[in-house]
Design an enzyme around this catalytic site. Sequence first.
Site, PDB file in Angstrom:
ATOM      1  N   HIS A   1     -45.833  21.262  49.256  1.00 15.70           N
ATOM      2  CA  HIS A   1     -45.121  20.220  50.005  1.00 15.70           C
ATOM      3  C   HIS A   1     -43.730  20.762  50.329  1.00 15.70           C
ATOM      4  O   HIS A   1     -43.083  21.411  49.516  1.00 15.70           O
ATOM      5  CB  HIS A   1     -45.021  18.949  49.154  1.00 15.70           C
ATOM      6  CG  HIS A   1     -44.062  17.954  49.721  1.00 15.70           C
ATOM      7  ND1 HIS A   1     -44.114  17.534  51.031  1.00 15.70           N
ATOM      8  CD2 HIS A   1     -43.003  17.306  49.162  1.00 15.70           C
ATOM      9  CE1 HIS A   1     -43.141  16.672  51.248  1.00 15.70           C
ATOM     10  NE2 HIS A   1     -42.454  16.519  50.138  1.00 15.70           N
TER      11      HIS A   1
ATOM     12  N   ASN B   1     -38.468  17.735  55.670  1.00 13.36           N
ATOM     13  CA  ASN B   1     -39.487  17.102  54.838  1.00 13.36           C
ATOM     14  C   ASN B   1     -40.241  16.063  55.679  1.00 13.36           C
ATOM     15  O   ASN B   1     -39.675  15.038  56.036  1.00 13.36           O
ATOM     16  CB  ASN B   1     -38.806  16.441  53.637  1.00 13.36           C
ATOM     17  CG  ASN B   1     -39.790  15.806  52.672  1.00 13.36           C
ATOM     18  OD1 ASN B   1     -40.976  15.646  52.985  1.00 13.36           O
ATOM     19  ND2 ASN B   1     -39.305  15.433  51.508  1.00 13.36           N
TER      20      ASN B   1
ATOM     21  N   CYS C   1     -44.951  11.590  49.597  1.00 20.29           N
ATOM     22  CA  CYS C   1     -44.972  13.035  49.870  1.00 20.29           C
ATOM     23  C   CYS C   1     -46.168  13.745  49.234  1.00 20.29           C
ATOM     24  O   CYS C   1     -46.508  14.861  49.616  1.00 20.29           O
ATOM     25  CB  CYS C   1     -43.675  13.681  49.400  1.00 20.29           C
ATOM     26  SG  CYS C   1     -42.233  13.046  50.276  1.00 20.29           S
TER      27      CYS C   1
HETATM   28  N1  ACO Z   1     -23.654  16.561  53.781  1.00 22.49           N
HETATM   29  C1  ACO Z   1     -22.521  16.871  53.141  1.00 22.49           C
HETATM   30  N2  ACO Z   1     -22.260  16.442  51.902  1.00 22.49           N
HETATM   31  C2  ACO Z   1     -23.186  15.698  51.291  1.00 22.49           C
HETATM   32  C3  ACO Z   1     -24.404  15.339  51.909  1.00 22.49           C
HETATM   33  C4  ACO Z   1     -24.605  15.804  53.196  1.00 22.49           C
HETATM   34  N3  ACO Z   1     -25.720  15.518  53.891  1.00 22.49           N
HETATM   35  N4  ACO Z   1     -25.112  14.572  51.060  1.00 22.49           N
HETATM   36  C5  ACO Z   1     -24.391  14.469  49.935  1.00 22.49           C
HETATM   37  N5  ACO Z   1     -23.233  15.134  50.069  1.00 22.49           N
HETATM   38  C6  ACO Z   1     -22.148  15.286  49.107  1.00 22.49           C
HETATM   39  C7  ACO Z   1     -22.105  14.153  48.103  1.00 22.49           C
HETATM   40  O1  ACO Z   1     -21.366  13.062  48.634  1.00 22.49           O
HETATM   41  C8  ACO Z   1     -21.404  14.804  46.955  1.00 22.49           C
HETATM   42  O2  ACO Z   1     -20.027  14.867  47.228  1.00 22.49           O
HETATM   43  P1  ACO Z   1     -18.943  14.651  46.039  1.00 22.49           P
HETATM   44  O3  ACO Z   1     -19.197  15.784  45.088  1.00 22.49           O
HETATM   45  O4  ACO Z   1     -17.673  14.727  46.767  1.00 22.49           O
HETATM   46  O5  ACO Z   1     -19.275  13.319  45.471  1.00 22.49           O
HETATM   47  C9  ACO Z   1     -21.929  16.238  46.988  1.00 22.49           C
HETATM   48  O6  ACO Z   1     -22.409  16.441  48.326  1.00 22.49           O
HETATM   49  C10 ACO Z   1     -23.052  16.491  46.012  1.00 22.49           C
HETATM   50  O7  ACO Z   1     -24.034  15.448  46.164  1.00 22.49           O
HETATM   51  P2  ACO Z   1     -25.358  15.453  45.333  1.00 22.49           P
HETATM   52  O8  ACO Z   1     -26.173  14.265  45.711  1.00 22.49           O
HETATM   53  O9  ACO Z   1     -25.011  15.665  43.895  1.00 22.49           O
HETATM   54  O10 ACO Z   1     -26.024  16.769  45.947  1.00 22.49           O
HETATM   55  P3  ACO Z   1     -27.143  17.669  45.335  1.00 22.49           P
HETATM   56  O11 ACO Z   1     -26.596  18.997  45.051  1.00 22.49           O
HETATM   57  O12 ACO Z   1     -27.898  16.970  44.260  1.00 22.49           O
HETATM   58  O13 ACO Z   1     -28.101  17.830  46.582  1.00 22.49           O
HETATM   59  C11 ACO Z   1     -30.202  16.984  47.346  1.00 22.49           C
HETATM   60  C12 ACO Z   1     -28.734  16.681  47.139  1.00 22.49           C
HETATM   61  C13 ACO Z   1     -30.334  18.070  48.390  1.00 22.49           C
HETATM   62  C14 ACO Z   1     -30.899  15.719  47.840  1.00 22.49           C
HETATM   63  C15 ACO Z   1     -30.808  17.445  46.020  1.00 22.49           C
HETATM   64  O14 ACO Z   1     -30.532  16.540  44.986  1.00 22.49           O
HETATM   65  C16 ACO Z   1     -32.282  17.624  46.109  1.00 22.49           C
HETATM   66  O15 ACO Z   1     -32.750  18.529  46.734  1.00 22.49           O
HETATM   67  N6  ACO Z   1     -33.063  16.771  45.428  1.00 22.49           N
HETATM   68  C17 ACO Z   1     -34.497  16.821  45.476  1.00 22.49           C
HETATM   69  C18 ACO Z   1     -34.951  15.612  46.135  1.00 22.49           C
HETATM   70  C19 ACO Z   1     -35.759  15.858  47.341  1.00 22.49           C
HETATM   71  O16 ACO Z   1     -36.027  16.947  47.796  1.00 22.49           O
HETATM   72  N7  ACO Z   1     -36.189  14.747  47.879  1.00 22.49           N
HETATM   73  C20 ACO Z   1     -37.008  14.750  49.030  1.00 22.49           C
HETATM   74  C21 ACO Z   1     -37.972  13.632  48.930  1.00 22.49           C
HETATM   75  S1  ACO Z   1     -38.904  13.744  47.478  1.00 22.49           S
HETATM   76  C22 ACO Z   1     -39.887  14.974  47.695  1.00 22.49           C
HETATM   77  O17 ACO Z   1     -40.394  15.154  48.761  1.00 22.49           O
HETATM   78  C23 ACO Z   1     -40.058  15.854  46.556  1.00 22.49           C
END
Ligand code: ACO
Length: 323
Positions: free
Chosen positions: A250, A280, A114
């Site tokens: 990004h 993304n 990325c």
């Molecule tokens: N739909 C519904 N529920 C979901 C989904 C989905 N697509 N994905 C995960 N969940 C659920 C999980 O199972 C979990 O459920 P539980 O509490 O019952 O176990 C709950 O949602 C929370 O999951 P987390 O993984 O803790 O969710 P989080 O709040 O951390 O959000 C996310 C996930 C959006 C990926 C976040 O961590 C994030 O934005 N991270 C940054 C990483 C990123 O942007 N990466 C992109 C590539 S790297 C880059 O380009 C920078």
Amino acid sequence: MPIRSRIVGCGAYLPSRVVSNDELATRVDTSDEWIQQRTGIRQRHMAADGEKTSDLALAAGRAALANAGMKPEELDLIVLATTTPDNTFPATATKVQAALGMTGGAAFDVQAVCAGFIFALSVADNFLRVGQARTALVIGAETFTRLLDWKDRGTCVLFGDGAGAVVLKADPDATPQSRGILSSHLHTDGRTYDLLYVDGGPSTTGTTGHVRMDGQGVFRHAVGKLAAAVDEALAANGIKPEEIDWLVPHQANQRIIDGMAKKLGMGPAKVVSTVARHANTSAASIPLALAEAAGDGRLQPGQIVLLEGIGGGLAWGSCLVRW
Ligand code: ACO
């Protein structure tokens, strides 16, 4: 006189197929509400069957050349940032080179996921600064959805396909006030490799593999590392945060974008955000956003534009441009 690389053209290409969150929710256990709340993403573009990264890159490259009023024969260099090459080798950039009808110079790929566009822009800028090339086409292109595991709802909802490109031209008589790339700042920390990677590859499984991500782990690193790279860019140029006209980050997640804008004291009106429509697109996200903001007249000559991005590696960086 020092040489400065000026961005003289921008181009973009998005596959025609748009997949909304609601459509995704018919195949994946997710919802529009969850995706929008956590990421700001509303939809993504997806490449058609048979549409390759080189096709996307070529379309964006041609658009950038047209925007610059230049012909492929005038190019000395193509640097293509991608994490989804057509084949393991050779470089996808060479396919673009041939398709453009460019027979001289060199074309190669850069891999920084990325952060790929920032890395590619920096590499091309350095070629121009030392006089090894006078013109360059820098492309970020991805068919990232091909790497997704559609059973992993934590990752498959986040990404899209697309390509963006810029044309650089060396200004051999630059003064400190000249337009162009002021500086770029690159970093990696391989100790965080396991936070975001693909679980395949020629020398591990012999298969392409799928994206694996510790989303919260990436999130924890993102704003701090990006802020440090931005501070570095500002300090290197004696520029204060309030002098930045545009933040073109990004586009991973609206929350990371908002976090950066807040750290810089910038309101949303000065931030170019496409994540809602593009999701993304990895290395393509910054040049896609640049092409959009340049095309609709937001970016104006002489303005200070800050680019930043972070991704797998972790790899991250920033680039400051006088537009
Ligand atoms: N739909 C519904 N529920 C979901 C989904 C989905 N697509 N994905 C995960 N969940 C659920 C999980 O199972 C979990 O459920 P539980 O509490 O019952 O176990 C709950 O949602 C929370 O999951 P987390 O993984 O803790 O969710 P989080 O709040 O951390 O959000 C996310 C996930 C959006 C990926 C976040 O961590 C994030 O934005 N991270 C940054 C990483 C990123 O942007 N990466 C992109 C590539 S790297 C880059 O380009 C920078």
